[in-house]
Write a protein that holds these residues in place. Sequence first.
Motif, PDB file in Angstrom:
ATOM      1  N   GLY A   1      60.345 -34.717  20.295  1.00 52.34           N
ATOM      2  CA  GLY A   1      58.960 -35.171  20.434  1.00 52.34           C
ATOM      3  C   GLY A   1      58.493 -35.971  19.238  1.00 52.34           C
ATOM      4  O   GLY A   1      57.644 -36.841  19.354  1.00 52.34           O
TER       5      GLY A   1
ATOM      6  N   THR B   1      55.378 -44.091  18.474  1.00 56.06           N
ATOM      7  CA  THR B   1      54.092 -43.430  18.257  1.00 56.06           C
ATOM      8  C   THR B   1      53.121 -44.364  17.551  1.00 56.06           C
ATOM      9  O   THR B   1      51.953 -44.456  17.924  1.00 56.06           O
ATOM     10  CB  THR B   1      54.286 -42.133  17.451  1.00 56.06           C
ATOM     11  OG1 THR B   1      55.179 -41.281  18.167  1.00 56.06           O
ATOM     12  CG2 THR B   1      52.973 -41.421  17.213  1.00 56.06           C
TER      13      THR B   1
ATOM     14  N   ARG C   1      53.724 -38.271  12.987  1.00 50.96           N
ATOM     15  CA  ARG C   1      54.143 -36.912  13.358  1.00 50.96           C
ATOM     16  C   ARG C   1      53.016 -35.889  13.213  1.00 50.96           C
ATOM     17  O   ARG C   1      53.236 -34.697  13.387  1.00 50.96           O
ATOM     18  CB  ARG C   1      55.352 -36.503  12.518  1.00 50.96           C
ATOM     19  CG  ARG C   1      56.597 -37.292  12.890  1.00 50.96           C
ATOM     20  CD  ARG C   1      57.825 -36.814  12.127  1.00 50.96           C
ATOM     21  NE  ARG C   1      59.011 -37.445  12.641  1.00 50.96           N
ATOM     22  CZ  ARG C   1      59.629 -38.475  12.075  1.00 50.96           C
ATOM     23  NH1 ARG C   1      59.146 -38.995  10.964  1.00 50.96           N
ATOM     24  NH2 ARG C   1      60.711 -38.981  12.609  1.00 50.96           N
TER      25      ARG C   1
ATOM     26  N   THR D   1      49.943 -33.504  13.986  1.00 53.14           N
ATOM     27  CA  THR D   1      49.567 -32.767  15.189  1.00 53.14           C
ATOM     28  C   THR D   1      48.203 -33.261  15.688  1.00 53.14           C
ATOM     29  O   THR D   1      47.411 -33.793  14.896  1.00 53.14           O
ATOM     30  CB  THR D   1      49.460 -31.250  14.918  1.00 53.14           C
ATOM     31  OG1 THR D   1      48.376 -31.020  14.005  1.00 53.14           O
ATOM     32  CG2 THR D   1      50.767 -30.692  14.366  1.00 53.14           C
TER      33      THR D   1
ATOM     34  N   HIS E   1      45.139 -36.948  22.721  1.00 55.05           N
ATOM     35  CA  HIS E   1      46.362 -36.874  21.914  1.00 55.05           C
ATOM     36  C   HIS E   1      47.237 -35.701  22.374  1.00 55.05           C
ATOM     37  O   HIS E   1      48.455 -35.841  22.513  1.00 55.05           O
ATOM     38  CB  HIS E   1      45.986 -36.734  20.442  1.00 55.05           C
ATOM     39  CG  HIS E   1      47.120 -36.879  19.489  1.00 55.05           C
ATOM     40  ND1 HIS E   1      46.983 -36.620  18.149  1.00 55.05           N
ATOM     41  CD2 HIS E   1      48.411 -37.237  19.642  1.00 55.05           C
ATOM     42  CE1 HIS E   1      48.132 -36.811  17.536  1.00 55.05           C
ATOM     43  NE2 HIS E   1      49.022 -37.192  18.422  1.00 55.05           N
TER      44      HIS E   1
ATOM     45  N   ARG F   1      50.964 -36.145  24.023  1.00 57.16           N
ATOM     46  CA  ARG F   1      52.133 -35.466  23.438  1.00 57.16           C
ATOM     47  C   ARG F   1      52.775 -34.517  24.436  1.00 57.16           C
ATOM     48  O   ARG F   1      53.990 -34.448  24.532  1.00 57.16           O
ATOM     49  CB  ARG F   1      51.740 -34.710  22.168  1.00 57.16           C
ATOM     50  CG  ARG F   1      51.720 -35.605  20.961  1.00 57.16           C
ATOM     51  CD  ARG F   1      51.307 -34.876  19.714  1.00 57.16           C
ATOM     52  NE  ARG F   1      52.135 -33.729  19.421  1.00 57.16           N
ATOM     53  CZ  ARG F   1      52.691 -33.496  18.250  1.00 57.16           C
ATOM     54  NH1 ARG F   1      52.522 -34.349  17.259  1.00 57.16           N
ATOM     55  NH2 ARG F   1      53.405 -32.407  18.037  1.00 57.16           N
TER      56      ARG F   1
ATOM     57  N   ARG G   1      54.704 -36.481  26.994  1.00 53.66           N
ATOM     58  CA  ARG G   1      55.909 -37.032  26.357  1.00 53.66           C
ATOM     59  C   ARG G   1      56.969 -35.952  26.217  1.00 53.66           C
ATOM     60  O   ARG G   1      58.136 -36.189  26.472  1.00 53.66           O
ATOM     61  CB  ARG G   1      55.568 -37.631  24.996  1.00 53.66           C
ATOM     62  CG  ARG G   1      56.805 -38.111  24.240  1.00 53.66           C
ATOM     63  CD  ARG G   1      56.522 -39.270  23.352  1.00 53.66           C
ATOM     64  NE  ARG G   1      57.521 -39.559  22.374  1.00 53.66           N
ATOM     65  CZ  ARG G   1      58.797 -39.806  22.586  1.00 53.66           C
ATOM     66  NH1 ARG G   1      59.285 -39.726  23.782  1.00 53.66           N
ATOM     67  NH2 ARG G   1      59.615 -40.110  21.602  1.00 53.66           N
ATOM     68  N   HIS G   2      56.565 -34.754  25.827  1.00 53.66           N
ATOM     69  CA  HIS G   2      57.519 -33.646  25.691  1.00 53.66           C
ATOM     70  C   HIS G   2      58.140 -33.305  27.043  1.00 53.66           C
ATOM     71  O   HIS G   2      59.332 -33.051  27.126  1.00 53.66           O
ATOM     72  CB  HIS G   2      56.848 -32.412  25.085  1.00 53.66           C
ATOM     73  CG  HIS G   2      56.621 -32.532  23.623  1.00 53.66           C
ATOM     74  ND1 HIS G   2      57.570 -32.168  22.704  1.00 53.66           N
ATOM     75  CD2 HIS G   2      55.570 -32.999  22.921  1.00 53.66           C
ATOM     76  CE1 HIS G   2      57.099 -32.399  21.483  1.00 53.66           C
ATOM     77  NE2 HIS G   2      55.884 -32.907  21.595  1.00 53.66           N
TER      78      HIS G   2
END
Length: 143
Positions: free
Chosen positions: A10, A17, A66, A68, A129, A133, A136-137
């Motif tokens: 990820g 990103t 990266r 969070t 966001h 994410r 995407r994961h």
Amino acid sequence: MTRTAEAREGAADPVRTRLAAAGAAVVTVGAGLGLRAVAAGDLAKYGGDALYTVMLLTLVVLVAPRVTPLAAAGGALAVSWAVEFLQLSQVPAELSERSTLARLVLGSTFNAPDLFWYAVGAVAGWLVHTAVRSSRHRWVGRS
């Protein structure tokens, strides 16, 4: 795939990103300009405040891909509030008189309700966001 491998996957593509964050920043600025073009009064003002924080969140992700979602939203909210509280001094007003860019970035006058709308923007940005994410994961896990 193990949890550690999923986390690595990820976060493995900071270039993608960053590109996504840059695109989101452009879209957010466009949304703010569009809002100003079609709305007036409180809707335009407070919607702009929320979008200001969303844009800051996209810039946080651009600089630190990266990060969070919670940290990005918290950082964006902290900067938004810091700028608003800075308006209690004369610095932003003086800079705004000399520069259009300073007026757009720093504003000039403290307005307490803005603090709430910055939080609304941080929550909205955090939700988007987090959703991006998560999707995407899930997508990375299928390949």
